[in-house]
Every structure is written in structure tokens, then in C-alpha cells.
Design an enzyme around this catalytic site. Structure first.
Site, PDB file in Angstrom:
ATOM      1  N   ASN A   9     -10.369  28.102  13.354  1.00 11.38           N
ATOM      2  CA  ASN A   9     -10.148  29.640  13.100  1.00 11.38           C
ATOM      3  C   ASN A   9     -11.506  30.397  13.234  1.00 11.38           C
ATOM      4  O   ASN A   9     -11.420  31.902  12.760  1.00 11.38           O
ATOM      5  CB  ASN A   9      -9.431  29.998  11.647  1.00 11.38           C
ATOM      6  CG  ASN A   9      -8.344  29.248  11.425  1.00 11.38           C
ATOM      7  OD1 ASN A   9      -7.433  29.274  12.395  1.00 11.38           O
ATOM      8  ND2 ASN A   9      -7.841  28.613  10.117  1.00 11.38           N
ATOM      9  N   ALA A  11     -13.555  32.725  14.907  1.00  9.32           N
ATOM     10  CA  ALA A  11     -13.530  33.509  16.075  1.00  9.32           C
ATOM     11  C   ALA A  11     -14.661  33.555  17.072  1.00  9.32           C
ATOM     12  O   ALA A  11     -14.286  33.775  18.541  1.00  9.32           O
ATOM     13  CB  ALA A  11     -13.449  35.050  15.745  1.00  9.32           C
ATOM     14  N   LYS A  13     -16.414  30.716  17.790  1.00 11.54           N
ATOM     15  CA  LYS A  13     -16.360  29.679  18.564  1.00 11.54           C
ATOM     16  C   LYS A  13     -15.101  29.535  19.684  1.00 11.54           C
ATOM     17  O   LYS A  13     -15.082  29.187  20.526  1.00 11.54           O
ATOM     18  CB  LYS A  13     -15.696  28.415  17.483  1.00 11.54           C
ATOM     19  CG  LYS A  13     -15.696  27.106  18.272  1.00 11.54           C
ATOM     20  CD  LYS A  13     -15.505  26.095  17.465  1.00 11.54           C
ATOM     21  CE  LYS A  13     -16.601  25.798  16.395  1.00 11.54           C
ATOM     22  NZ  LYS A  13     -16.558  24.424  15.285  1.00 11.54           N
ATOM     23  N   ASP A  69     -16.421  19.537  16.767  1.00 11.42           N
ATOM     24  CA  ASP A  69     -17.005  19.003  15.536  1.00 11.42           C
ATOM     25  C   ASP A  69     -18.517  19.019  16.133  1.00 11.42           C
ATOM     26  O   ASP A  69     -18.809  18.197  16.940  1.00 11.42           O
ATOM     27  CB  ASP A  69     -16.572  17.845  15.027  1.00 11.42           C
ATOM     28  CG  ASP A  69     -16.924  17.663  13.380  1.00 11.42           C
ATOM     29  OD1 ASP A  69     -16.298  18.767  12.782  1.00 11.42           O
ATOM     30  OD2 ASP A  69     -17.426  16.584  12.886  1.00 11.42           O
ATOM     31  N   TYR A 167     -28.792  26.697  11.314  1.00  7.90           N
ATOM     32  CA  TYR A 167     -30.139  26.347  11.480  1.00  7.90           C
ATOM     33  C   TYR A 167     -30.855  26.693  12.836  1.00  7.90           C
ATOM     34  O   TYR A 167     -32.036  26.337  13.267  1.00  7.90           O
ATOM     35  CB  TYR A 167     -30.058  24.516  11.691  1.00  7.90           C
ATOM     36  CG  TYR A 167     -29.301  23.955  10.582  1.00  7.90           C
ATOM     37  CD1 TYR A 167     -30.024  23.675   9.373  1.00  7.90           C
ATOM     38  CD2 TYR A 167     -28.060  23.476  10.613  1.00  7.90           C
ATOM     39  CE1 TYR A 167     -29.455  23.129   8.369  1.00  7.90           C
ATOM     40  CE2 TYR A 167     -27.446  22.722   9.505  1.00  7.90           C
ATOM     41  CZ  TYR A 167     -28.398  22.656   8.126  1.00  7.90           C
ATOM     42  OH  TYR A 167     -27.450  22.092   7.210  1.00  7.90           O
TER      43      TYR A 167
END
Length: 211
Positions: A9, A11, A13, A69, A167
């Protein structure tokens, strides 16, 4: 036109993957727009979590799905933060009235501090971002497409730059003479781990799924 459900979910990505897969005959939509809940991610590897998320979304929508992932792996820390990159410092406490973006910034700061503390005794600061994309035609697809992209760099001793998230301010990319947080978004998206995994996936979608 193939509808491909993104098992996320996020946005940002969604926007990034839409751009990276532009030109293919597919429509990328988030699982949330279809009322599909997020899947559990109980595994210790990126590929297992991505596959679990893709199968979950595919089963819920009755069609094709795509999952990503991703995270940071540091050699001196035996691959940590790894699959717990998003909550390496443990989940920060909920603050009343705080929006999601503000909480994410606090989480990022905590994760960065935890990473710097863990790396303090080590001279070797090599690391890489990794993105694992998994696409399935249906929930029981025996031949999922798996595309992996890695973006190598080094972890600095203090953050630099104000762009990006996670990071990014600590990740120095020698080839670009900058941290990821110092890169314009367009340049980051040309070189990133997700750009690399998406390039591999594009080829596989053409050869295996004939898109």
C-alpha cells in the site's frame, strides 16, 4: 492489458514501479485499492517474504500479483539489518496525533542510530541495498518470476543529505560520489536496487509471460 496487483500500500513504491515498468501492457494497482489486507512477513529471507506477499495478493484478487521485499544488508553485521530493515531499532512508540509520515521519520532516525551503534566496532563498512521482486500469474503459480537487484555502497559514520528515506543518508555510493540522500530522485531511480531488479523483471515478463 494485464492487471497486476502490487502487494503493497506504499504510494511511493507504486509510483516508482509504475515508472520502471512503463511501456508494458499491464495495469499496476495496489492491493489496498481492492480491499486486500497486507500479508504476514514471518520469513528470514527477502525471497520468501516477497513470495508470501505475492501469493497472498494473488489469492485474494484471483489473478496476477507482484511483490517487492527490500532492505539493507551489511557484511560486517552478517547481513543485518536484512528483512527487519524497516524496524531494525524495534518499532517506535505511537504518539497521539502524529501522522504516518512523522512516525516514519522517527523510525528512520532510530534505525539509523541503531545501525551506527552496531557498526561502531567495525572497520569494514561495506553494504548493499537489495530489492527482490516476485511476480506470479496466480496464487499457485509453480513458476514465479524472481528478480533481484543489489546496489553496493558504504555506510558513513554520520548522515548526509535530505532526500530519500530510511538508510539513504548513511549509504555512500562511491561511483556517484554522494549518499543516496544527496541524489535527485530521477538519478536515484536510474541506479537504485529496485531499478536493477525491475530491469531484470521487465525482461522476464517479456520472455516468460510474453508481455
Amino acid at each position: 492489458m494485464l492487471r497486476l496487483v502490487l502487494a503493497s500500500n506504499n504510494a511511493k513504491k507504486l509510483s516508482e514501479l509504475r515508472a520502471l515498468l512503463a511501456g508494458l501492457p499491464l495495469q499496476l494497482v495496489t492491493q489496498g485499492s481492492l480491499g486486500i489486507a497486507e500479508a504476514e512477513e514471518p520469513h528470514h529471507t527477502f525471497i520468501e517474504n516477497a513470495l508470501a506477499k505475492a501469493r497472498h495478493a494473488a489469492r485474494a484478487c484471483g489473478g496476477a500479483a507482484l511483490a517487492d521485499d527490500s532492505g539493507l544488508c551489511v557484511g560486517a553485521l552478517a547481513g543485518a539489518p536484512g528483512v527487519v530493515s524497516a524496524h531494525y531499532a524495534g518499532e517506535v512508540a505511537v504518539v497521539d496525533g502524529e501522522d504516518r509520515e512523522a512516525r516514519r521519520r522517527r523510525q528512520d532516525a532510530a534505525n539509523n542510530a541503531a545501525l551506527l551503534a552496531a557498526l561502531a566496532p567495525h572497520a569494514d563498512r561495506r553494504a548493499h541495498f537489495i530489492s527482490t521482486l516476485v511476480a506470479v500469474r496466480h496464487a499457485d503459480d509453480p513458476e514465479p518470476l524472481v528478480a533481484v537487484g543489489r546496489w553496493p555502497g558504504e555506510i558513513l559514520t554520520a548522515p548526509r543529505g535530505s532526500h530519500g528515506f530510511g538508510y539513504d543518508p548513511l549509504m555512500w555510493i562511491p561511483a556517484l560520489d554522494a549518499t543516496v540522500a544527496e541524489l535527485p530522485a530521477a538519478l536515484k531511480n536510474q541506479h537504485s536496487h529496485r531499478a536493477r531488479s525491475a530491469a531484470v523483471l521487465r525482461e522476464m515478463l517479456g520472455t516468460a509471460w510474453h508481455l
